[in-house]
Every structure is written in structure tokens, then in C-alpha cells.
Design a protein around this motif. Structure first.
Motif, PDB file in Angstrom:
ATOM      1  N   VAL B 165       0.856  -1.168  -0.161  1.00  0.00           N
ATOM      2  CA  VAL B 165       1.055  -0.004  -0.324  1.00  0.00           C
ATOM      3  C   VAL B 165       0.811   1.157  -0.195  1.00  0.00           C
ATOM      4  O   VAL B 165       0.785   2.011  -0.549  1.00  0.00           O
ATOM      5  CB  VAL B 165      -1.161  -0.204   1.625  1.00  0.00           C
ATOM      6  CG1 VAL B 165      -1.519   1.559   1.328  1.00  0.00           C
ATOM      7  CG2 VAL B 165      -2.098  -0.981   0.763  1.00  0.00           C
ATOM      8  N   LYS B 169       0.494   4.377  -2.757  1.00  0.00           N
ATOM      9  CA  LYS B 169       0.969   5.449  -2.665  1.00  0.00           C
ATOM     10  C   LYS B 169       1.455   6.168  -3.251  1.00  0.00           C
ATOM     11  O   LYS B 169       1.378   7.211  -3.373  1.00  0.00           O
ATOM     12  CB  LYS B 169       0.786   5.498  -0.891  1.00  0.00           C
ATOM     13  CG  LYS B 169      -0.048   6.464  -0.199  1.00  0.00           C
ATOM     14  CD  LYS B 169       0.152   6.508   1.148  1.00  0.00           C
ATOM     15  CE  LYS B 169      -1.309   5.644   1.666  1.00  0.00           C
ATOM     16  NZ  LYS B 169      -1.058   5.594   3.166  1.00  0.00           N
ATOM     17  N   LEU B 170       3.093   5.595  -3.473  1.00  0.00           N
ATOM     18  CA  LEU B 170       3.714   6.978  -3.346  1.00  0.00           C
ATOM     19  C   LEU B 170       3.796   7.273  -4.932  1.00  0.00           C
ATOM     20  O   LEU B 170       3.890   8.183  -5.618  1.00  0.00           O
ATOM     21  CB  LEU B 170       4.928   6.657  -3.730  1.00  0.00           C
ATOM     22  CG  LEU B 170       5.723   6.115  -1.747  1.00  0.00           C
ATOM     23  CD1 LEU B 170       7.328   4.898  -2.487  1.00  0.00           C
ATOM     24  CD2 LEU B 170       5.857   7.825  -1.331  1.00  0.00           C
ATOM     25  N   LEU B 171       3.522   5.918  -5.722  1.00  0.00           N
ATOM     26  CA  LEU B 171       2.672   6.201  -7.468  1.00  0.00           C
ATOM     27  C   LEU B 171       1.104   6.998  -7.695  1.00  0.00           C
ATOM     28  O   LEU B 171       1.410   6.738  -8.756  1.00  0.00           O
ATOM     29  CB  LEU B 171       1.914   4.296  -8.193  1.00  0.00           C
ATOM     30  CG  LEU B 171       3.706   3.338  -7.936  1.00  0.00           C
ATOM     31  CD1 LEU B 171       4.299   2.218  -7.728  1.00  0.00           C
ATOM     32  CD2 LEU B 171       4.645   4.298  -9.179  1.00  0.00           C
ATOM     33  N   VAL B 172      -0.342   7.226  -7.032  1.00  0.00           N
ATOM     34  CA  VAL B 172      -0.761   7.356  -7.173  1.00  0.00           C
ATOM     35  C   VAL B 172      -0.953   8.561  -7.121  1.00  0.00           C
ATOM     36  O   VAL B 172      -0.354  10.059  -6.451  1.00  0.00           O
ATOM     37  CB  VAL B 172      -2.212   6.994  -6.341  1.00  0.00           C
ATOM     38  CG1 VAL B 172      -3.090   8.235  -6.852  1.00  0.00           C
ATOM     39  CG2 VAL B 172      -2.281   5.829  -6.409  1.00  0.00           C
ATOM     40  N   ALA B 173      -1.631   9.741  -8.847  1.00  0.00           N
ATOM     41  CA  ALA B 173      -0.631  11.242  -9.250  1.00  0.00           C
ATOM     42  C   ALA B 173      -2.144  11.682  -9.892  1.00  0.00           C
ATOM     43  O   ALA B 173      -2.689  10.557 -11.171  1.00  0.00           O
ATOM     44  CB  ALA B 173       0.023  11.767  -9.707  1.00  0.00           C
ATOM     45  N   ARG B 235       1.592   3.640 -15.201  1.00  0.00           N
ATOM     46  CA  ARG B 235       2.292   3.713 -14.566  1.00  0.00           C
ATOM     47  C   ARG B 235       3.065   2.293 -13.572  1.00  0.00           C
ATOM     48  O   ARG B 235       3.917   3.065 -13.428  1.00  0.00           O
ATOM     49  CB  ARG B 235       2.718   4.989 -13.165  1.00  0.00           C
ATOM     50  CG  ARG B 235       1.657   6.524 -14.127  1.00  0.00           C
ATOM     51  CD  ARG B 235       1.608   7.113 -13.355  1.00  0.00           C
ATOM     52  NE  ARG B 235       3.122   7.658 -13.368  1.00  0.00           N
ATOM     53  CZ  ARG B 235       3.515   8.994 -12.075  1.00  0.00           C
ATOM     54  NH1 ARG B 235       2.306   8.879 -10.914  1.00  0.00           N
ATOM     55  NH2 ARG B 235       4.853   8.786 -10.745  1.00  0.00           N
ATOM     56  N   PHE B 268       6.484   1.447 -13.092  1.00  0.00           N
ATOM     57  CA  PHE B 268       7.394   0.609 -12.174  1.00  0.00           C
ATOM     58  C   PHE B 268       6.938  -0.441 -11.904  1.00  0.00           C
ATOM     59  O   PHE B 268       5.901  -0.444 -12.141  1.00  0.00           O
ATOM     60  CB  PHE B 268       6.469   1.541 -11.448  1.00  0.00           C
ATOM     61  CG  PHE B 268       7.935   1.715  -9.893  1.00  0.00           C
ATOM     62  CD1 PHE B 268       8.567   2.712  -9.702  1.00  0.00           C
ATOM     63  CD2 PHE B 268       7.782  -0.023  -9.062  1.00  0.00           C
ATOM     64  CE1 PHE B 268       9.509   2.955  -8.622  1.00  0.00           C
ATOM     65  CE2 PHE B 268       8.481   0.513  -7.606  1.00  0.00           C
ATOM     66  CZ  PHE B 268       9.459   1.703  -7.641  1.00  0.00           C
ATOM     67  N   VAL B 336      13.115   9.729  -3.848  1.00  0.00           N
ATOM     68  CA  VAL B 336      11.579   9.919  -3.894  1.00  0.00           C
ATOM     69  C   VAL B 336      11.938   8.841  -2.439  1.00  0.00           C
ATOM     70  O   VAL B 336      10.693   8.408  -1.914  1.00  0.00           O
ATOM     71  CB  VAL B 336      10.973   9.354  -4.790  1.00  0.00           C
ATOM     72  CG1 VAL B 336      10.146   8.010  -4.586  1.00  0.00           C
ATOM     73  CG2 VAL B 336      10.431   9.603  -6.301  1.00  0.00           C
TER      74      VAL B 336
END
Lengths: 496, 496
Positions: B165, B169-173, B235, B268, B336
Motif C-alpha cells: 500500500v 500510495k507513492l505512485l498515485v497522482a 505507471r 514501475f 523519492v
């Protein structure tokens, strides 16, 4: 691979492939998150420790991490009975050992009976082992003078933080001017600001009154709420009692006023009560929001929504590493509570060892149990020492010119206000640092004392503070406080 | 309180106060979350268990929870050495006990030395105890034939779910058509769909090929990607290997093709490798994405971003309740990674007991250690029994008309396809249920067997499956499989 689409594919063929995940492409909400308690100053403290180990000469021999409420890291001894029960649960062969008291064995057997396959290695149900939630409910009933608690309204969690974030997550909705706003105290524990940033909710600050020992004033709540309604939809009010970082303990009258305010303004109450066992000051007493709410009767008792959080990390237990905690929900909409259950189930279950420690903490040995005397003695010793350290901290700071410290009525921190000379403020600004960050960094570099600048918790513009735990052992705390006072004097001279 | 503003305040004065938090006002993303593994069928199973306890007559005497990969709940015995080391860490008085082998004591002392205040009750640093991350790095190096692993790229976590998770979370934009899309296999483990719903990211389905033992086909990945690019920005690509719920083990060739695809398309990679110890089929072998990626050399080795997840919940350990796990990051942008460290620090630390079990699992006793023989024997016994159960499950299902089951090459589940007669499908639709949910509910009510409908994991339209763990003990598994076969025959007759 003949056909490729998209910029990334194209870049790859040119040998210019960039990372998929960069500061520019990552979740912008995560970038906004800040968490001072483990922020840059703590990273620097870790570096200093490493340098000391490597033999680098420093003006100190040890870094003292007074930045975080981590009692056992500071040498507090675990309560024997908690660890005995947990060891028996972890390794049930020990149930045959003569080295464990009978009540610890009975307790461990009872917990294991309630576990899947009679093992801590099984998942519990997502809201936590039923038996343990029942024990928590009975604890709350005793604490609140017999007011009923329903185990179905209790969710065990991975420390209190986990449950707090879950509640905030449920509350966040809307966009732009209808975005959920959440009122939080300033100064605050930065979990709140961090979670609100991550969830892209609106942080609505209400200021505690430093001049009145960090009291919460309903007029200030109302000011914050009215201003916030221009740009968001405030839907929840967070209270930290006893206060972190401020150490105040709220009076019953104050809690009643807050409940009336929340009720009239349609705000969900989040009561962070993890320091409920940590009340030291004469005349101070912990009143749970649940109890006050219930005793206020109609219309509040049956309607005002409340979530109350507790943890095994604080109190006299100090079992931070095990990540045990719970939330009790009061008057939550049943359908929303089901949604919460569903959401929690995705993460399977809170860690079982933390559940076990919580169980023992909420149902300690009874007077007739063999472990009663030792348990009580250990608990009392921890709390008495904390009370003495709270008093000493306040006293030494208040004897120091340029430092003023409110009474540490409860919790585990002092949050003294420090005067910083204008030239120090100017120097900090030149360095791009908050003035109190500059002060704390210099303190760390010169004395090895690691405290967190007030700017990490929030403070009135133009005032400067730091948060220091009262947890170092007495023989270290006294010299630490003196070193800190002397450093402040030297720092003040240097920049005057 | 004279002045009130806002609807809520108004409603209160009219005595019509509504809840602040309702299905209509709560976080809409949370409402969309589904998690079948603990969904409605499991809630019904809990009810049935309660009814049995209350003496209600049922056509069965026991509910068998084959819905979740929870080995110890099904009677699997914990590995002795893991529990010995943990018990010693929990209750260090035991270091003087003659009942523990020397290597367990040495191990516990070594871990405690690395803990704050030499106690599990202290917080560890947020990424996990440094010593344990070093041990994990050495484990990965051994596993991958000497390819280096850096402890600074390893983050310990609260089970693998927590780390997965965090990465998502880091990947969501982005918003609308630029919103992050994440490719996930269908069938999938529903943590992925649940997390993506909660984060409001776009789930991009790629289908595993049931006709070829659930193989992953790059042409299908490409189809899914191209279609998704019309409405989102894909992504990341999630891989579950060995597969959950599908049990396939990917070949090295397949992994290479996936890596080339991810590299060329700028994705990724998230490799869920929690079943890396659970490979049973002759000719099948676990290949880590990290190893394959590194051995592929330039341009992949130094550039392709990858996160690989592991856990103490599965394998031969089965220590689900302790919530231990880790993620290794490969080629992640350094800035990151710092952001990730910051984000993790808000939750303080993963539970220390899970960290201890992970440490022992990644550095088991060496041949010269007193506990070596017993550890190896216990580990081999667990894995041999799982292999036998995987085989038996496949065999019995494939002997049943109307059920077809791919080989369970690895992991802990079978995911057989069931033929359901058209009248059963129709009946399910009348009841507003997915046809396989209808089948599984009837199975539960009539036999006490709790399995999860394929619709909870995703499947090709018009096909029906269920996921069943292979974990029940052999003496229960055989009759369970036979009961299930007979029930399917009866169900088919009933609706033909």
C-alpha cells in the motif's frame, strides 16, 4: 517489440529513460507530509551517534534522544507480568515451566484459547480478538464508573496512530470548498497534520492558550470554525487529552463545553486519550470524553459521535514497539461502522502480540492473584518517577531566564517557550531555518541533546518552543536540564 | 451559545440532528473498497460458527475456513526456533533458563543489543531495526546467487500488505485522464483492487491465461496497457509470483519478457513474492525479479524500477498474526526513497515481534548450530505436506465432472473453475448475487466449507471459480475435497 506508445517508450529508445517515479511525478499529497518527531533533527542525531561510534570527537559522549515518547529506549523496565503473559503466548511450551506464576499461565491459556488454532501466529479477526475486545469493554466500564461499553464498538489497532488515520480516512470527502476540514489543536501531535496532508483534507488550527496552561477555549474553537467555513466543510474536531506536546489535563467543565460545541456545530469528536494513565499534577484528573458525554444525558449522550483512542505505547506500559492500541466508537452510524470494518479487513488484523499486551494492560492482576503485588509496585514506581520528572522539568526550566514552562500536568512531554534573541532569529532566516529549528540543531551539535522544535507542532507566530520528553532516567534528566539551561544562556549571549 | 452557523447547527436546534458521518457523507473511495477474502461469505461463516456453539442443528459439525491463507489457524505448528528466539526477546529473564538452546539465546541477545534500551518495547527506526535489515540483505544475496543487496534499500513493514500500500500510495497522482493506472493480474489478490479503490487510482486488468496454467502473456499485458492509455496514465505493473489465487510459478523466460515490457513502456514493477518459499511442482522454480533483472544487464539492470515484497505470514513460517514483512527497492529515485522514509516515519515503526521473526526466517540456524537439525526437519515437514496437499487438491478436483483445476505449482491456494448450470446462474441473478457467490454460499450453508467466490478475485466474464486454501490438515483435506465434489454434483443436479 515493434510498436511502442507513450513518452516513456519513446524516451527509452533514445537512451534517455527517466525514472517512472520522481519527486515531480509522485503523489503530491505525500510530498506535503511532515513529521517533526522523526524529522531532519532526528536524522542528524542518528548521524551523530554513528560518528561517536566511529570515534569522532564531539563535545559530548552520548546523544540523548528526548525527541520521542519512547520510555523503554530511555531505560524504563517493562512491567514483568505483561512480558510473562506474552512470552507464554509466544512459546506455549513455557506453560510447563516452574518459572512463571500461575496467574500469568492462566491468562496466557485463556488468550490462546481465543486465537485461531490456539496460536498467536494465526490472523485474528480484523477488529481484533473477540475476547480481548470484551476485556477492553470491561476496562472502559470500570474506568467510566459503570457506563456500559460494547465490544462490537471496539476495534483493536496497530498502535493508536493506525486507528486515528482510519477515522480520518472515513471522514474525508468533498472537493474545493466542500472538502472536509478537521480542527486540530495548535500545538498538536504531528500525526494529525501528516495524516490530513496525505488525505488532502483541510487542517483547521485552533490555538491552545499558553497563558492559561495550554487550556482549550471554546471561543477560540468557534473562531477557528467560523473562519474555516469560508473555504472548507469542517466535520471533525480532534482533542488530545492529556495534551501532547503540551502536557495539560482538561477539566471536566472544559470537556463539557467542547462536547456542547461539537454537538451544536455538527462535528465528529476524535478524542486522543492515549495518555489517560499519565496524570501527575495535584488536582488534575483524567475524565474520558465517553464518560462526560454519557453523563451529560440528552441530547448529547445518545447522539454525539465520538471516537476515543488508547494505546499500550504510553501509560506505565511504554510498550511502543509492539504497536497495540484500540478505538472505541460511540454513536457511530451502523452502516459507516460496517464500512470501517470492511476497510480494516483489507489489512487483515492488528499484530497479535500488541493485542496480548493490551489485554493484560486492560485487565491487570486482581488483588487475589499471585502477581498482584509485583504488578502494582512496578506500575506505581513507573508513574511516581514520571511524576517526579514532570515536576523537576518544569522547575528547572522555570528557574532559567528566557525559558518558561507550563506545568506538566500529564502525558510525557514538556513544551517550554524559549526566548531567542533577534540576531539568532535573523541568522536562522539567513540559513533558511525556523528559528527554533536553528536553536535545536545547535543544541544537538553542542550537547548531544535531541529535542524537537516547536515549529514541528505548531505555535503562535513569533513564539518559539521545543518539545522534550520527561523520560530520561532521573540521574540523566537533571544534568540534561542543566546543560540545556546553560546552553540557552550561552546561545543568548552569543546572539545578543 | 447565541450564534450558530451552518446546517448542522440549525438542524440541532430543530431536534433533527443527523449523524455527521453517514454513508452519504463518508469518504466515497472507501465505500468502493471490496475485500472478498474477508467479505460477506466470511461474516456468514462466523455467524454459523456462533450458531453451532449455541447448539443450533446444522448438516455439519464444524465450519472449515478455507477462505484465507492462515496456516496456523488450520493447525500448522509454529517452527520451534522462531518462537524460542522471540520468547527470549520478549522476556529476557529466560536467557538464564536451561530450556533454551544456546543458539536461540545468542540470537536473541544479538537482536536485543540492536534494540533501543535493549528492549522490544522501544520503537525501532521507521524503516526497521538496522541489524535486521542487514540480515535481510544477506538473505537476498544468498537467494540471488550473490547479487548485492543494500540494507538501505530495505524497509521492514507490518506484513507485506503495508509495504504494498505504501508503494501504491507513492505512485498515485494526476486527475481524470492523467490519473495513475496500475496493471494488476486477473485473477488477483484483492488487496490490490482494494488499495487502488481507496487511493482512487485506476485499476487496469490484465488476464492470466487459464488454458495455459494461468501463464502471464506479454501480448495481453500490451493489450491492457494500450486500452488503458485512452483513459489513464498507467505507471506501474503488479506481478504476483507464485500466484495468488492461481498458484502458478513463472518461468524465467516469462519474467524476462515482463521486465523488457515494463522497461520499454515505462512501468514501475511491483513484484509480490511472498510465496517465494512455496514452490511444489516438479520443474517449477522460484526466480526473483531482482535476480533476473540484474542478470539481464544493461539497460535493465541499472534502470528498471522494482519493489519486491516478502512476508513471514506465508512460506513455511505461517506467522500471519505477527505482521512481519519487508520490501526491497531496486533503482528507486533517491529523493523519492527519502519521501518514502518520511511517510513511513509517521507510523513510527513496524511491530518489533514481526521484525524478530523475520530476522530468524532470513537467517536460519547454520549447520553447526544446535538447532539446525530440528529447524530443517520442521521446515521440510511443513513444505512436504503442503506439496502433497497441493497435488491431492488438484487431483481430486480434476476427477470431478464439472470442475477443472490447474496445477497448484506454488503458493497456498487452488482456484478451480466450476461449471454452473444456467438455471443456477439465473437463480443467482434473481437473488442479486454473482453466480459463484451463490454457489459458495450454498456450499457453506450445506457443508460448513468456507471458500471465496472467484468474482472476488476477478475472472473472465462467464467463467466461475472459487479460491480454496490447501491448508487444512491432510486428514481433513481429503474428506473436504470429497464433500465439495459431491456438493457440486448435487448442486448441478438440482439446477439442471
Amino acid at each position: 517489440m515493434a510498436l511502442r506508445t507513450g513518452d516513456h517508450g519513446q524516451a527509452a529508445t533514445n537512451g534517455l529513460k527517466e525514472k517512472v517515479l520522481t519527486l515531480d511525478t509522485m503523489n503530491p499529497c505525500v510530498r506535503k507530509v511532515e513529521y517533526a518527531v522523526r524529522g531532519p533533527i532526528v536524522l542528524r542525531a542518528l548521524e551523530l551517534e554513528q560518528e561517536l561510534r566511529q570515534g569522532v570527537k564531539k563535545p559530548f559522549t552520548e546523544v540523548i534522544r528526548a525527541n520521542i515518547g519512547d520510555a523503554q529506549a530511555m531505560g524504563q523496565t517493562p512491567i514483568t507480568f505483561l512480558r510473562q503473559v506474552l512470552a507464554l503466548c509466544v512459546h506455549p511450551d513455557l506453560l510447563n515451566s516452574p518459572d512463571f506464576p500461575d496467574d500469568a499461565k492462566r491468562r496466557a491459556e485463556r488468550i490462546l484459547q481465543a486465537c485461531g488454532g490456539h496460536s498467536l501466529g494465526a490472523y485474528s479477526i480484523s477488529s481484533g480478538t473477540q475476547l480481548i475486545r470484551e476485556d477492553v469493554a470491561r476496562y472502559i466500564e470500570r474506568r467510566d464508573g459503570g457506563i456500559p461499553a460494547d465490544p462490537n464498538n471496539i476495534f483493536l489497532s496497530t498502535g493508536a496512530s493506525d486507528a486515528i488515520v482510519t477515522l480520518l480516512k472515513l471522514l474525508v470527502a468533498g472537493e474545493g470548498r466542500t472538502r472536509t476540514g478537521v480542527l486540530i489543536p495548535i500545538p498538536q501531535y504531528p500525526l494529525y497534520s501528516a495524516a490530513l496532508a496525505e488525505l488532502s483534507a483541510v487542517q483547521v488550527d485552533y490555538y491552545l492558550d499558553e497563558e492559561r496552561a495550554w487550556a482549550l477555549d471554546v471561543a477560540e474553537l468557534r473562531r477557528a470554525l467560523l473562519q474555516a467555513r469560508d473555504h472548507c466543510r469542517p466535520r471533525a474536531l480532534c482533542i488530545i487529552n492529556p495534551g501532547n506536546p503540551t502536557g495539560q489535563v482538561q477539566t471536566r467543565e472544559c470537556i463539557e463545553a467542547v462536547i456542547r460545541f461539537a454537538f451544536e456545530e455538527g462535528l465528529f469528536l476524535l478524542a486522543d486519550e492515549v495518555y489517560q494513565d499519565n496524570v501527575y499534577a495535584e488536582g488534575s484528573q483524567f475524565h474520558s470524553f465517553k464518560k462526560v458525554l454519557t453523563e451529560m444525558g440528552p441530547p448529547y449522550a445518545a447522539r454525539q459521535e465520538l471516537a476515543s483512542f488508547h494505546s499500550v505505547s504510553k501509560g506505565y506500559m511504554g510498550e511502543c514497539g509492539f504497536r497495540g492500541g484500540y478505538v472505541e466508537l460511540v454513536n457511530m452510524d451502523a452502516a459507516v461502522q460496517q464500512q470501517m470494518q470492511k476497510l480494516r479487513s483489507v489489512r487483515l488484523c492488528p499484530p497479535t502480540p500488541g493485542q496480548v499486551l493490551l489485554d493484560v494492560a486492560v485487565s491487570p492482576p486482581a488483588p487475589s492473584d499471585p502477581s498482584f503485588a509485583q504488578f502494582q509496585a512496578e506500575k506505581r514506581a513507573v508513574l511516581a518517577e514520571l511524576a517526579a520528572k514532570a515536576k523537576l522539568t518544569e522547575q528547572v526550566f522555570n528557574e532559567t531566564p528566557g525559558i518558561r514552562c507550563n506545568p506538566v500536568q500529564g502525558a510525557m512531554y514538556s513544551f517550554p517557550r524559549v526566548q531567542l534573541p533577534p540576531r539568532a532569529v535573523q541568522r536562522a532566516q539567513e540559513l533558511g531555518l525556523a528559528p527554533d529549528m536553528f536553536f535545536c540543531l545547535r543544541l544537538l551539535e553542542e550537547t548531544g541533546i535531541c529535542v524537537v522544535p516547536g515549529s514541528g507542532f505548531g505555535q503562535r507566530e513569533g513564539t518559539y518552543h521545543f518539545r522534550m520528553t520527561i523520560l530520561p532516567p532521573m540521574e540523566k534528566l537533571r544534568p540534561l536540564l542543566e546543560t540545556l539551561s546553560q546552553f540557552h544562556a550561552k546561545f543568548t549571549r552569543e546572539y545578543s
